[in-house]
Design a protein around this motif. Structure first.
Motif, PDB file in Angstrom:
ATOM      1  N   THR A  34       0.874  -1.261  -0.085  1.00 31.82           N
ATOM      2  CA  THR A  34      -0.222  -0.104  -0.065  1.00 31.82           C
ATOM      3  C   THR A  34       0.927   1.358   0.183  1.00 31.82           C
ATOM      4  O   THR A  34       0.652   2.241  -0.684  1.00 31.82           O
ATOM      5  CB  THR A  34      -0.806   0.022   1.304  1.00 31.82           C
ATOM      6  N   ILE A  35       2.086   1.193   0.701  1.00 29.68           N
ATOM      7  CA  ILE A  35       2.923   2.475   0.850  1.00 29.68           C
ATOM      8  C   ILE A  35       3.531   2.711  -0.563  1.00 29.68           C
ATOM      9  O   ILE A  35       3.596   3.847  -1.112  1.00 29.68           O
ATOM     10  CB  ILE A  35       3.980   2.131   1.862  1.00 29.68           C
ATOM     11  N   ALA A  36       3.769   1.509  -1.318  1.00 30.57           N
ATOM     12  CA  ALA A  36       4.359   1.619  -2.645  1.00 30.57           C
ATOM     13  C   ALA A  36       3.341   2.224  -3.545  1.00 30.57           C
ATOM     14  O   ALA A  36       3.789   2.877  -4.393  1.00 30.57           O
ATOM     15  CB  ALA A  36       4.901   0.408  -3.054  1.00 30.57           C
ATOM     16  N   PHE A  37       2.266   1.753  -3.475  1.00 31.93           N
ATOM     17  CA  PHE A  37       1.077   2.373  -4.265  1.00 31.93           C
ATOM     18  C   PHE A  37       0.608   3.607  -4.176  1.00 31.93           C
ATOM     19  O   PHE A  37       0.317   4.667  -5.092  1.00 31.93           O
ATOM     20  CB  PHE A  37      -0.217   1.510  -4.066  1.00 31.93           C
ATOM     21  N   HIS A  38       0.786   4.178  -2.751  1.00 32.87           N
ATOM     22  CA  HIS A  38       0.339   5.354  -2.467  1.00 32.87           C
ATOM     23  C   HIS A  38       1.714   6.590  -2.555  1.00 32.87           C
ATOM     24  O   HIS A  38       1.371   7.688  -2.506  1.00 32.87           O
ATOM     25  CB  HIS A  38      -0.368   5.829  -1.250  1.00 32.87           C
ATOM     26  N   CYS A  39       2.761   6.222  -2.534  1.00 35.71           N
ATOM     27  CA  CYS A  39       3.995   7.037  -2.400  1.00 35.71           C
ATOM     28  C   CYS A  39       5.004   6.891  -3.410  1.00 35.71           C
ATOM     29  O   CYS A  39       5.991   6.154  -3.204  1.00 35.71           O
ATOM     30  CB  CYS A  39       4.559   6.847  -1.016  1.00 35.71           C
ATOM     31  N   PRO A  40       4.626   6.753  -4.527  1.00 32.63           N
ATOM     32  CA  PRO A  40       5.486   6.574  -5.844  1.00 32.63           C
ATOM     33  C   PRO A  40       6.738   7.592  -5.949  1.00 32.63           C
ATOM     34  O   PRO A  40       7.540   7.190  -6.705  1.00 32.63           O
ATOM     35  CB  PRO A  40       4.484   6.819  -7.180  1.00 32.63           C
ATOM     36  N   ARG A  41       6.615   8.653  -5.200  1.00 40.62           N
ATOM     37  CA  ARG A  41       7.808   9.476  -5.359  1.00 40.62           C
ATOM     38  C   ARG A  41       8.794   9.130  -4.401  1.00 40.62           C
ATOM     39  O   ARG A  41       9.858  10.220  -4.300  1.00 40.62           O
ATOM     40  CB  ARG A  41       7.314  10.939  -5.118  1.00 40.62           C
ATOM     41  N   LEU A  42       8.862   8.160  -3.427  1.00 34.62           N
ATOM     42  CA  LEU A  42       9.843   7.998  -2.631  1.00 34.62           C
ATOM     43  C   LEU A  42      11.307   7.995  -3.245  1.00 34.62           C
ATOM     44  O   LEU A  42      11.554   7.102  -4.170  1.00 34.62           O
ATOM     45  CB  LEU A  42       9.451   6.586  -1.933  1.00 34.62           C
ATOM     46  N   THR A  43      12.341   8.401  -2.722  1.00 36.80           N
ATOM     47  CA  THR A  43      13.590   8.469  -2.984  1.00 36.80           C
ATOM     48  C   THR A  43      14.734   7.877  -1.904  1.00 36.80           C
ATOM     49  O   THR A  43      15.503   7.277  -2.354  1.00 36.80           O
ATOM     50  CB  THR A  43      14.068   9.759  -3.115  1.00 36.80           C
ATOM     51  N   HIS A  44      13.952   7.897  -0.590  1.00 36.59           N
ATOM     52  CA  HIS A  44      14.782   7.108   0.703  1.00 36.59           C
ATOM     53  C   HIS A  44      13.751   6.503   1.251  1.00 36.59           C
ATOM     54  O   HIS A  44      12.995   7.221   1.828  1.00 36.59           O
ATOM     55  CB  HIS A  44      15.350   8.433   1.418  1.00 36.59           C
TER      56      HIS A  44
ATOM     57  N   GLU B 115      17.883   5.345  -2.223  1.00 34.76           N
ATOM     58  CA  GLU B 115      18.426   4.825  -0.958  1.00 34.76           C
ATOM     59  C   GLU B 115      17.441   3.743  -0.611  1.00 34.76           C
ATOM     60  O   GLU B 115      16.103   4.211  -0.205  1.00 34.76           O
ATOM     61  CB  GLU B 115      18.646   5.898   0.214  1.00 34.76           C
ATOM     62  N   LEU B 116      17.616   2.631  -0.239  1.00 40.11           N
ATOM     63  CA  LEU B 116      17.065   1.608   0.417  1.00 40.11           C
ATOM     64  C   LEU B 116      17.788   0.857   1.615  1.00 40.11           C
ATOM     65  O   LEU B 116      19.059   0.398   1.279  1.00 40.11           O
ATOM     66  CB  LEU B 116      16.515   0.532  -0.499  1.00 40.11           C
ATOM     67  N   SER B 117      17.143   0.700   2.553  1.00 36.61           N
ATOM     68  CA  SER B 117      17.629  -0.211   3.843  1.00 36.61           C
ATOM     69  C   SER B 117      16.788  -1.079   4.243  1.00 36.61           C
ATOM     70  O   SER B 117      15.667  -0.924   4.642  1.00 36.61           O
ATOM     71  CB  SER B 117      18.026   1.007   4.966  1.00 36.61           C
ATOM     72  N   LEU B 118      17.274  -2.435   4.265  1.00 33.69           N
ATOM     73  CA  LEU B 118      16.667  -3.469   4.798  1.00 33.69           C
ATOM     74  C   LEU B 118      17.314  -4.585   5.637  1.00 33.69           C
ATOM     75  O   LEU B 118      17.230  -5.580   5.789  1.00 33.69           O
ATOM     76  CB  LEU B 118      16.260  -4.598   3.391  1.00 33.69           C
TER      77      LEU B 118
END
Length: 485
Positions: free
Chosen positions: A286-296, A322-325
């Motif tokens: 849901t986050i990915a669907f609603h927040c497509p402008r994420l850069t970090h 930037e992606l932290s898993l």
């Protein structure tokens, strides 16, 4: 300057004695009926009265002396009323029956308003509230809208809900119901903050761009929905350590995957959900669907996430850099293959302690993310020299690598790294038991810009470290070798 202001304020008699009298009146005397121009505060003792045009004079915290940005401490009096931190509200100085006692010959009063305004701009939120009680001139300057683009509150015992309500009410005095200048609210660590406080921010701060509520474990999805739906300019959101937050969306139902409200999308670019332990795959979708402008995006220690969620993330958030898993134990090579679909945009990747990741997943990243600058693969025990070599050959712009606690990484991988990544500046090899001096000598010659090398818990000869120090003169070497000094 902050220390001087606090000292002067404490020496002016009425400037601080009125606070003491207010506290004593709220604990020692029976409350009296409020006159027409007085309204009783909702969350405090009935005797704590607010004027018709409230202005917070001080946010008291029962903590030790505060530290101002220049490193000095300010000594301030703290009060505790029935075990609760309170925000006192006072009239502008000089509006009471007694005259203000600010010495007319004070040197600081000789400063023109623009200069004094610049001095006040370096003070934090509680200090500005104290300065507003010095004199009528200081009151007007301290509440200048140009000083209130940011609110920063701290303290586990602080009544953050009430403090935000009082501050926003005062800032809305010139522009009813909205704070047009407030762009940043930082209340990280205020454990008494609840959804009620965030709703006040959402209703009064339409220009909000940055919100940090890290460690506020009472905040839930409902308050986050209010903020993202009423603050269209929000770009930076930190909800790390908020276990009740499981989704960021424009629909009140966290798991409901509908078209965003009125066709809009959340403009978030920076989202930190570290330690949001209840976050699951459906929430991340849901986050990915609603927040497509994420850069970090930071998802450290979100232990319920799996590879499937990363597929939706790579599909919708194509601008991620930037992606932290880190410490997501269910993430494996399949997830890294999906992350690699971000291709040339990814610059920062952290998969520390993801035990299911091996050379296979790292090969996908090396092949499709040639602009990668930072990789943290600490504790990925399936990583070998082969995976490190693939990474070095395809990601020659690497600046920082952490492969500590990877027992299968040896000199062979370091030699390829030294040949292909000349601009490497930070390298952690802590706990890599297979290393000898040969790999470090290759690094010394091939990476002259190295600035940090961690070889703690590694059995390497001191001569190799001396060679690194000789060729990389700016390098700080962290080690556990007594013979090297």
């Amino acid at each position: 300057m902050g220390a001087n202001n606090g000292k002067q304020c404490g020496s002016e008699g009425k400037g601080s004695s009125s606070i003491s009298s207010d506290v004593s009146s709220s604990t020692d005397h029976t409350p009296t009926k409020a006159p027409k121009n007085v309204a009783t505060s909702e969350d405090s003792d009935p005797s704590m009265r607010t004027l018709s045009t409230p202005s917070p004079a001080l946010i008291l915290k029962p903590n030790p002396p505060q530290t101002v940005p220049n490193g000095h401490e300010t000594s301030s009096t703290s009060f505790t009323v029935t075990g609760e931190t309170v925000a006192l509200v006072h009239a502008p100085p000089g509006s009471r029956s007694h005259p203000s006692r600010v010495p007319p010959s004070a040197l600081i009063d000789a400063l023109p308003d623009p200069v004094l305004l610049q001095v006040l701009s370096y003070l934090c939120t509680p200090q500005l509230c104290r300065c507003a009680r010095v004199s009528r001139r200081w009151y007007n300057l301290a509440w200048d809208p140009r000083l209130w683009s940011t609110i920063r509150l701290t303290g586990e015992l602080l009544s953050a809900d009430r403090a935000l309500k009082v501050l926003t009410h005062r800032l809305c005095q010139d522009t009813p119901n909205v704070c047009l200048t407030l762009e940043t609210v930082v209340v990280s660590g205020c454990r008494r903050l609840s959804d009620r406080g965030l709703r006040v921010v959402a209703q009064c701060c339409p220009e909000l761009r940055r919100l940090e509520v890290a460690g506020c474990y009472n905040v839930s999805n409902e308050a986050v929905f209010d903020v993202v739906s009423q603050c269209p300019n929000l770009e930076h959101l930190d909800v790390s350590g908020c276990p009740k937050v499981t989704c960021i969306s424009l629909t009140e139902e966290a798991t409901l995957q509908l078209t965003p409200l009125h066709g809009q999308q959340i403009g978030l670019q920076h989202l930190d959900m570290t330690d949001c332990v209840s976050l699951e795959d459906k929430g991340l979708r849901t986050i990915a669907f609603h927040c497509p402008r994420l850069t970090h995006l930071y998802l450290r220690r979100c232990s319920r996430l799996t590879d499937e969620a990363l597929r939706q993330l790579a599909l919708h958030c194509t601008a991620l850099r930037e992606l932290s898993l880190s410490d997501c134990p269910l993430i494996g090579d399949f997830g890294l293959r999906e992350v690699a679909r971000l291709e040339g945009r990814l610059r920062y990747l952290s998969v520390a302690h993801c035990m299911r990741i091996t050379d296979v997943g790292l090969r996908y990243v090396a092949r499709y993310c040639p602009r990668l600058r930072y990789l943290n693969a600490r504790g990925c025990e399936g990583l070998t020299d082969q995976g490190l070599s693939h990474l070095a050959r395809n990601c020659s712009r690497l600046r920082s690598i952490d492969v500590g606690r990877c027992p299968l990484v040896s000199d062979a991988g370091l030699e390829v790294l030294a040949r292909c990544c000349e601009g490497l500046r930070r390298l952690s090899l802590r706990g890599c038991e297979s290393l000898t001096g040969r790999g470090l000598m290759a690094l010394a010659v091939g990476c002259p810009e190295l600035q940090l090398l961690n070889v703690q818990e590694c059995e390497v000869p001191p001569e190799a470290l001396r060679l690194v120090r000789q060729h990389c003169r700016r390098c700080v070497i962290e080690h556990t070798i007594p013979a090297f000094y």
